[in-house]
Design a protein around this motif. Structure first.
Motif, PDB file in Angstrom:
ATOM      1  N   GLY A  70     -10.928  14.420   3.902  1.00  0.00           N
ATOM      2  CA  GLY A  70     -11.564  13.136   3.666  1.00  0.00           C
ATOM      3  C   GLY A  70     -10.609  12.012   3.294  1.00  0.00           C
ATOM      4  N   GLU A  71      -9.356  12.329   3.024  1.00  0.00           N
ATOM      5  CA  GLU A  71      -8.360  11.300   2.714  1.00  0.00           C
ATOM      6  C   GLU A  71      -6.982  11.797   3.134  1.00  0.00           C
ATOM      7  N   HIS A  72      -5.968  10.970   2.914  1.00  0.00           N
ATOM      8  CA  HIS A  72      -4.595  11.400   3.214  1.00  0.00           C
ATOM      9  C   HIS A  72      -3.693  11.014   2.053  1.00  0.00           C
ATOM     10  N   LEU A  73      -2.540  11.617   2.010  1.00  0.00           N
ATOM     11  CA  LEU A  73      -1.579  11.341   0.937  1.00  0.00           C
ATOM     12  C   LEU A  73      -0.936   9.971   1.145  1.00  0.00           C
ATOM     13  N   PRO A  74      -0.269   9.425   0.117  1.00  0.00           N
ATOM     14  CA  PRO A  74       0.340   8.091   0.229  1.00  0.00           C
ATOM     15  C   PRO A  74       1.430   8.030   1.296  1.00  0.00           C
ATOM     16  N   TYR A  75       1.666   6.808   1.787  1.00  0.00           N
ATOM     17  CA  TYR A  75       2.749   6.583   2.745  1.00  0.00           C
ATOM     18  C   TYR A  75       4.088   6.870   2.089  1.00  0.00           C
ATOM     19  N   TYR A  76       5.062   7.261   2.904  1.00  0.00           N
ATOM     20  CA  TYR A  76       6.414   7.518   2.397  1.00  0.00           C
ATOM     21  C   TYR A  76       7.435   7.082   3.438  1.00  0.00           C
ATOM     22  N   THR A  77       8.655   6.846   2.984  1.00  0.00           N
ATOM     23  CA  THR A  77       9.780   6.548   3.880  1.00  0.00           C
ATOM     24  C   THR A  77      10.957   7.419   3.492  1.00  0.00           C
ATOM     25  N   GLN A  78      11.782   7.696   4.471  1.00  0.00           N
ATOM     26  CA  GLN A  78      13.013   8.466   4.243  1.00  0.00           C
ATOM     27  C   GLN A  78      14.099   7.847   5.098  1.00  0.00           C
ATOM     28  N   PHE A  79      15.242   7.511   4.493  1.00  0.00           N
ATOM     29  CA  PHE A  79      16.362   6.916   5.209  1.00  0.00           C
ATOM     30  C   PHE A  79      17.474   7.944   5.370  1.00  0.00           C
ATOM     31  N   ASN A  80      18.055   7.986   6.567  1.00  0.00           N
ATOM     32  CA  ASN A  80      19.148   8.904   6.891  1.00  0.00           C
ATOM     33  C   ASN A  80      20.302   8.103   7.485  1.00  0.00           C
ATOM     34  N   THR A  81      21.518   8.590   7.315  1.00  0.00           N
ATOM     35  CA  THR A  81      22.676   7.905   7.880  1.00  0.00           C
ATOM     36  C   THR A  81      23.735   8.929   8.282  1.00  0.00           C
ATOM     37  N   GLY A  82      24.651   8.519   9.131  1.00  0.00           N
ATOM     38  CA  GLY A  82      25.703   9.438   9.573  1.00  0.00           C
ATOM     39  C   GLY A  82      26.874   8.703  10.193  1.00  0.00           C
ATOM     40  N   ILE A  83      27.971   9.427  10.288  1.00  0.00           N
ATOM     41  CA  ILE A  83      29.178   8.909  10.937  1.00  0.00           C
ATOM     42  C   ILE A  83      29.814  10.055  11.720  1.00  0.00           C
ATOM     43  N   THR A  84      30.256   9.758  12.930  1.00  0.00           N
ATOM     44  CA  THR A  84      30.896  10.743  13.801  1.00  0.00           C
ATOM     45  C   THR A  84      32.182  10.135  14.356  1.00  0.00           C
ATOM     46  N   HIS A  85      33.243  10.932  14.377  1.00  0.00           N
ATOM     47  CA  HIS A  85      34.502  10.452  14.948  1.00  0.00           C
ATOM     48  C   HIS A  85      35.048  11.506  15.902  1.00  0.00           C
ATOM     49  N   ILE A  86      35.544  11.041  17.052  1.00  0.00           N
ATOM     50  CA  ILE A  86      36.122  11.936  18.055  1.00  0.00           C
ATOM     51  C   ILE A  86      37.638  11.778  18.013  1.00  0.00           C
ATOM     52  N   PHE A  87      38.319  12.896  17.760  1.00  0.00           N
ATOM     53  CA  PHE A  87      39.781  12.919  17.759  1.00  0.00           C
ATOM     54  C   PHE A  87      40.253  13.529  19.068  1.00  0.00           C
ATOM     55  N   ASN A  88      41.159  12.845  19.767  1.00  0.00           N
ATOM     56  CA  ASN A  88      41.747  13.385  20.995  1.00  0.00           C
ATOM     57  C   ASN A  88      42.962  14.226  20.617  1.00  0.00           C
ATOM     58  N   VAL A  89      42.925  15.505  20.983  1.00  0.00           N
ATOM     59  CA  VAL A  89      44.026  16.431  20.706  1.00  0.00           C
ATOM     60  C   VAL A  89      44.812  16.579  22.006  1.00  0.00           C
ATOM     61  N   PRO A  90      46.030  16.032  22.069  1.00  0.00           N
ATOM     62  CA  PRO A  90      46.801  16.064  23.319  1.00  0.00           C
ATOM     63  C   PRO A  90      46.934  17.479  23.886  1.00  0.00           C
ATOM     64  N   GLY A  91      46.540  17.626  25.142  1.00  0.00           N
ATOM     65  CA  GLY A  91      46.629  18.911  25.837  1.00  0.00           C
ATOM     66  C   GLY A  91      45.609  19.936  25.373  1.00  0.00           C
ATOM     67  N   ASN A  92      44.692  19.536  24.491  1.00  0.00           N
ATOM     68  CA  ASN A  92      43.746  20.511  23.946  1.00  0.00           C
ATOM     69  C   ASN A  92      42.325  19.966  23.844  1.00  0.00           C
ATOM     70  N   GLY A  93      42.001  18.888  24.537  1.00  0.00           N
ATOM     71  CA  GLY A  93      40.643  18.343  24.528  1.00  0.00           C
ATOM     72  C   GLY A  93      40.366  17.450  23.331  1.00  0.00           C
ATOM     73  N   THR A  94      39.160  17.575  22.807  1.00  0.00           N
ATOM     74  CA  THR A  94      38.753  16.717  21.683  1.00  0.00           C
ATOM     75  C   THR A  94      38.210  17.553  20.520  1.00  0.00           C
ATOM     76  N   LEU A  95      38.295  16.958  19.350  1.00  0.00           N
ATOM     77  CA  LEU A  95      37.724  17.534  18.141  1.00  0.00           C
ATOM     78  C   LEU A  95      36.792  16.467  17.564  1.00  0.00           C
ATOM     79  N   THR A  96      35.543  16.844  17.327  1.00  0.00           N
ATOM     80  CA  THR A  96      34.561  15.901  16.798  1.00  0.00           C
ATOM     81  C   THR A  96      34.225  16.274  15.362  1.00  0.00           C
ATOM     82  N   ALA A  97      34.352  15.304  14.466  1.00  0.00           N
ATOM     83  CA  ALA A  97      33.989  15.495  13.059  1.00  0.00           C
ATOM     84  C   ALA A  97      32.793  14.604  12.760  1.00  0.00           C
ATOM     85  N   ARG A  98      31.859  15.134  11.967  1.00  0.00           N
ATOM     86  CA  ARG A  98      30.685  14.339  11.618  1.00  0.00           C
ATOM     87  C   ARG A  98      30.292  14.566  10.172  1.00  0.00           C
ATOM     88  N   PHE A  99      29.665  13.538   9.599  1.00  0.00           N
ATOM     89  CA  PHE A  99      29.147  13.604   8.242  1.00  0.00           C
ATOM     90  C   PHE A  99      27.796  12.904   8.241  1.00  0.00           C
TER      91      PHE A  99
END
Length: 110
Positions: A42-71
């Motif tokens: 017959g009813e619903h719970l109160p509205y809510y919000t949730q904020f998320n964030t992130g950062i990703t960086h791609i490192f080029n490893v010569p002769g060995n492709g890429t390495l991706t780090a994320r937080f």
């Protein structure tokens, strides 16, 4: 949303929800035609919000492709909110949204 600057991607998103359906309790002494003391869903719970964030960086490893780090940070402001309260049709127990979480990852291209 996200923004790519050189080999670094900054991202952010948010959730907006109304909570799941809940029973609507009746006033003391009142009952439904079937003898119940609440109106299922017959009813619903109160509205809510949730904020998320992130950062990703791609490192080029010569002769060995890429390495991706994320937080990533889930529930950036550590807001406590209830998704369901244990009442309502098909709801067995209360459940809350996730608390703040910090996540780190590394991946290597083949």
């Amino acid at each position: 949303m996200s923004y790519l600057w050189r080999d670094t991607r900054f991202s952010a998103d948010f959730l907006l929800g109304s909570g799941l359906r809940a029973d609507l309790p009746l006033a003391a002494g009142e009952t439904t035609p079937y003898g119940g003391t609440s109106i299922p869903n017959g009813e619903h719970l109160p509205y809510y919000t949730q904020f998320n964030t992130g950062i990703t960086h791609i490192f080029n490893v010569p002769g060995n492709g890429t390495l991706t780090a994320r937080f990533d940070v889930i529930n950036l402001f550590d807001k406590i909110y209830e998704i369901r309260n244990g009442t309502g049709v098909g709801v067995g127990a209360p459940q809350f949204g996730p608390r703040r979480g910090l996540f780190f990852g590394l991946s290597k291209s083949l």
